[in-house]
Design an enzyme around this catalytic site. Structure first.
Site, mmCIF file in Angstrom:
data_model
loop_
_atom_site.group_PDB
_atom_site.id
_atom_site.type_symbol
_atom_site.label_atom_id
_atom_site.label_comp_id
_atom_site.label_asym_id
_atom_site.label_seq_id
_atom_site.Cartn_x
_atom_site.Cartn_y
_atom_site.Cartn_z
ATOM 1 N N HIS A 106 35.870 128.576 48.308
ATOM 2 C CA HIS A 106 37.097 129.058 48.966
ATOM 3 C C HIS A 106 37.601 130.337 48.311
ATOM 4 C CE1 HIS A 106 37.201 125.351 51.273
ATOM 5 N NE2 HIS A 106 37.194 124.641 50.168
ATOM 6 N N ASP A 280 43.290 125.375 51.555
ATOM 7 C CA ASP A 280 42.220 125.894 50.703
ATOM 8 C C ASP A 280 41.887 127.350 51.008
ATOM 9 O OD1 ASP A 280 41.469 124.037 48.789
ATOM 10 O OD2 ASP A 280 40.259 122.887 50.187
#
Length: 387
Positions: A106, A280
């Protein structure tokens, strides 16, 4: 065997214990260890890495793993590190150039981690950007399924008065209106959130810009689910009616767009709930900020926000088994062949390579931080390899 301090080899695989707050998953099960060992790899497991998931050290040893004497020793010995969540700051210094990191990254929402991996020269393969020829995200999908189902479950709980919510039962009871759920995004997360919300008996609307996704939901649920094209006008029409808003927007490898801005919260009822599964990737709600399982909720302008960045960690056994089922085949390919050959042979893994020897190989990450983007083929050529 004992740790010798020799230079790292990709044949040595390390599975550390996750130290992100309230993260209980583990990157490999004993069955995974057995699969790597059967291919001639050595696997080092950090003490207690799988305990909260139900896998004691003895189960890993029985599968052929070695319990490392420390996290530092495990990283020093291993050429390939298999994790679940992105490294946190205290782990940055454990990595070194050419080490392969295989995990959720991420990066588009985490500049410090991005800079650390690029500066160190780590080869980072991100589960969430491994993409097959048909556009599927096989390593992200099982966690998206779990997160989508948890989003409705946790959102329903947050609507209870002890949690600060409006006191709404999503399914209602005879003679009383059902709660309303608005889901932004009809992908894997959105579909699973929808399934749970319909199962609870809520009134459900799903918004998306993809007409085929909306058509598929309409075919599946008929008049039990309303589908709307995603637009600001439709959003502003629906927010005043919404008890639970679930953010399920994903642009693989890129930062999520802010579909819900702070001024939109004024349209929502006090005590209504937002669950932003896109946290995220920066969140699809402007007021989103990451929270943890022990302190999951905060309030902005009277609206509860549930923004736990590792939602599947709460159901660690289910999540670990689902995740490793998906990640093991690609992990074996990386371990057997190395990054260069694996990327040559697998287009899916090429899309999963986010950083390589100091180069940013993910377009969404490069765009997020204004970095030079180098496609995987060019990156490997620079190092004397070809794809």
């Amino acid at each position: 065997p004992k740790i010798t301090g020799v230079p790292c080899l990709l044949k040595n695989i390390g599975v550390p214990k996750e130290i992100k707050r309230h993260e209980y998953r583990v990157g490999a099960t004993p069955n995974c260890v057995a699969a790597y060992v059967s291919r001639g790899h050595s696997v080092w497991i950090e003490r207690g890495a799988g305990e909260r998931t139900g896998y004691p050290d003895a189960a890993y040893v029985a599968a052929g793993a070695v319990v490392a004497r420390s996290k530092e020793a495990l990283f020093a010995e291993s050429g390939m590190i298999i994790k679940v969540k992105e490294p946190v700051a205290e782990e940055y210094g454990l990595f070194r150039k050419g080490q392969l990191l295989y995990t959720f990254l991420h990066l588009a929402a985490d500049r410090p981690l991005t800079e650390s991996l690029l500066t160190t020269g780590v080869d980072g393969v991100a589960y969430e950007t491994i993409r097959t020829a048909d556009g599927l995200l096989p390593c992200l999908a099982p966690m998206s399924e779990i997160a989508g189902r948890l989003a409705t479950q946790e959102g329903a709980k947050c609507l209870e008065i002890p949690m600060g919510g409006r006191g709404i039962l999503l399914g209602g009871v005879p003679g009383v209106a059902r709660g309303t759920v608005l889901i932004l995004g009809g992908g894997v997360v959105g579909r699973n959130a929808c399934q749970m919300a319909v199962g609870l008996g809520a009134r459900v609307t799903v918004m998306d810009i993809n007409a085929s996704r909306l058509s598929a939901l309409d075919d599946l649920y008929g008049n039990r689910v309303d589908t709307r094209f995603s637009s600001e006008a439709n959003l502003e029409e629906l927010l005043p009616q919404t008890d639970l808003l679930i953010g399920a927007v994903l642009i693989p490898g890129a930062r999520a767009p802010h579909l819900v801005r702070r001024e939109h919260l004024a349209l929502m009822k006090p005590g209504s709930v937002i669950v932003d599964v896109a946290v995220d990737q920066g969140g699809c709600v402007e007021t989103t900020r990451p929270t943890t399982h022990d302190d999951p909720v905060f309030v902005v302008d009277g609206v509860l926000h549930y923004c736990v960045a590792n939602m599947p960690g709460a159901v660690a056994l289910t999540a670990t088994q689902a995740l490793t089922n998906a990640t093991l085949p690609y992990g074996l390919l990386l371990a057997d062949k190395g990054v260069q050959a694996a990327c040559r042979d697998s287009a899916a893994l090429r899309s999963g390579l986010n950083t390589y020897r100091g180069l940013c190989t993910c377009p969404g990450v490069a765009e997020a931080f204004g970095l030079e983007y180098v496609d995987t083929g060019r990156a490997l050529e620079r190092s004397g390899e070809t794809v």
